[in-house]
Design an enzyme around this catalytic site. Sequence first.
Site, short mmCIF file in Angstrom:
data_model
loop_
_atom_site.label_atom_id
_atom_site.label_comp_id
_atom_site.label_asym_id
_atom_site.label_seq_id
_atom_site.Cartn_x
_atom_site.Cartn_y
_atom_site.Cartn_z
N TYR A 108 0.82 -1.21 0.00
CA TYR A 108 0.00 0.00 0.00
C TYR A 108 0.85 1.27 0.00
O TYR A 108 0.46 2.27 -0.58
CB TYR A 108 -0.98 -0.01 1.18
CG TYR A 108 -2.19 -0.84 0.89
CD1 TYR A 108 -3.03 -0.52 -0.18
CD2 TYR A 108 -2.50 -1.96 1.66
CE1 TYR A 108 -4.13 -1.29 -0.48
CE2 TYR A 108 -3.60 -2.74 1.37
CZ TYR A 108 -4.42 -2.40 0.30
OH TYR A 108 -5.51 -3.16 0.00
N GLU A 209 1.54 -30.11 13.64
CA GLU A 209 1.04 -29.59 12.36
C GLU A 209 -0.30 -28.88 12.49
O GLU A 209 -0.44 -27.73 12.09
CB GLU A 209 0.91 -30.72 11.33
CG GLU A 209 0.20 -30.27 10.05
CD GLU A 209 0.07 -31.36 9.00
OE1 GLU A 209 0.74 -32.40 9.12
OE2 GLU A 209 -0.72 -31.16 8.05
N ASP A 261 0.78 -35.01 10.22
CA ASP A 261 0.04 -36.06 9.54
C ASP A 261 1.03 -36.98 8.85
O ASP A 261 2.14 -36.57 8.51
CB ASP A 261 -0.89 -35.48 8.47
CG ASP A 261 -2.09 -34.75 9.07
OD1 ASP A 261 -2.36 -34.93 10.28
OD2 ASP A 261 -2.76 -34.00 8.32
#
Lengths: 381, 356
Positions: A108, A209, A261
């Site tokens: 910006y 995770e 996982d």
Amino acid sequence: VSQKPRKGPPATQAEKDQLVLVSIEDLAREIHAAIRSGRKPTLAFPIRNLGNVSYDRKTGYLEIGDATSERTLTYNTAKTFAQTLMMMQMSQTHVRGNKRSTKREAYYIGKSDAWGEAQFNDQPESDAIIDDIEAMFAERGVTREQLRFIADDHGGSVAGELIVIDRHSKTGEELFIDCTRMGSGAFSIPKFVEHLRFETSAKFILCIETGGAFDRLNTEEYWKKANCILIEMQGVPSRACRRFVRRLADDKKLPVYAFTDCDPYGFANIYRTLKVGSGNAAHINQFYCVPQARFLGVTPQDIKDHKLPTQAMKEVDIKRAQDALKNDPFFSSHKEWVDAIKLQLEMGKRAEQQAFAKYSLEYVFETYLPQKLANPKAFLP
Amino acid sequence: MGMDEWERPQGTRVEIELEAKYQKGQRSVDTYLRATALANPHVTIRYRDPEGTWQVWERATRTLPAEPREVQPHPYGVELGVLLQMMKVTENRKLGAFLQNEFSRVSRKSAFEICQLAGVNPETWVARVAREEAQKLHAALSQVKLMNPPTDCISPIGEGLLVDSLQREYPKAFLVARTRAPSVYRGNPFQVEVALAHDPSAMPSDQTITLLRFANRVPLLYQQGACAVTKAVTSVRWKPYGVEHPRGGLPVGPMVLAVHLASVWVPFTSESKEAVASYPEIVEEIRRAVMECGRSLGIHLSKTRRQNEELKKRDYIAKYIPKISQALQGILELDDRERDRTTAQLTDILNRSRKL
């Protein structure tokens, strides 16, 4: 580049700032000199992908190679060139005024009138410029954070046996944050972590995770039972999260265990990035890695041992696994990992870390984790 | 004109009542008339459609096309039925004289040769020639070596008028037309003309070009895929001309391509006269005419592209170079004079390298 390259970040904040200012001025002077002598100025960037990294266990992270690409100023590159220099000027202003902006704020600022025709069209454009500058200065030991541009995304969170000593941003007063007293929430890792100090009696750090698995262990105050610090990574750990864990682990000499996982994304993206960094940010891996991390689980062997409910591997999982075996120097240099990934490809199955709930909500911290932690030597490297 | 009063002092008025479904699109009355106007720039067409709207295509020229000169048929292109018919109506009595007088390019010597090949005496009375003998004669006609027929019997539209015609429809387009020299297939003189209009502001750039086919100034709207014109246009390599060209199809781009085949005998693929048969000579002539137009288009496109590129470069330099100096000024704390000198020098460096 007139100054001799140096490895590793400088010690104090003032030194770090000085290094940034000198780097920016050196490059600007070099460009100015080229123009004055009638030559087209050129910028050189180290190439950032897995093809230009090497892995050595002793170094501990994916180290960037010597391959570089060059951007010469032509009318086609004039806009990017102008943006690069203007972004360097923005960084200079930030450092001098002791300010920081997020990458989105930087985008910006680049929308302001002063930028005129060189304004950014979208944030990926400004992000790429910031990455370029960081890459150019990487060999001098300058990071994006030192350039005073910080990430917008979540930095991860912490719960457990740890007191973080932060400073009040205005008064400089020391703030003691007790991560055992965060109630049902957790301490958010700040975007900038270099100034933090730590007090802890914990025995290890567990990097998790998913938010779901983290919440389960946090709610049950597992950190008290196991005397540890829990880190919620939420997928691939952010740079701030990696740096936080690294500094904490180095400072307090703690082992770091990863719990993800059981799928190629968990190994090859989350764990690999946590431990040794990534390909496309290879130029800063030396700071943003946790070489002491080891992989607790969930391993393909755990799926068998605990008879976990599974899903079939998708095509993208299989591709990612094969890619890790073929192109990722980290995995190919660890036989244990090659075996584990091959085993998973053979099984064709994946399992999530919350799959232990099949037995009971308590199974993961009453049975699985204690069993694993009884023998950390067996963890994957 | 419908039922309006006929107020012309002279002329021909034709009225035909047709019952049909009125439709718009590729194969419609509107398209047919538009194309007819294009191929007949000497004609003014006024058309009132079923909604009552008048459409008018004013003539682009007041000069009538040259009237085609009548020529005798050339032996190579004559069909058996035509030969039999000619033998029936001829005023020549003997076969040799018949061949020599009723055909183009047949000398006394070649008439003898034809008869010899057919095993017929040139002195035979034409009326006495049996059907089998006529068949042998027909076969012999195409076996003797003869000069090509005269080709001044064809009346093409002409490059200038084709361009004018297209300009009426596409006033801002790049236009080019080629009329090839007449040529011959199977003893039939023919001539190919191609006109091309390219205008990105008037036509879609991502669609197949519009191909207009004409046989003797008559638009062909059906069976585009089976036509020699389509085959020829498809076989041209368009990419070198800067035109997108999917494999095996028509090129893609904001372009109209009009192909006119004028001939004493247009070889249609069927009685419905919808598509031209692919005689190698015809396909090759169309190809060449299309390629000549394509080359002009290619030169035009690359010139336009270079001009745009040049404008873009100038624009980029003017926009971004001052920003580079401005940033250098900010970082290195240069004074305004040094900043402006850097801008000038950098502009110079980039302009210099552009010319090399």
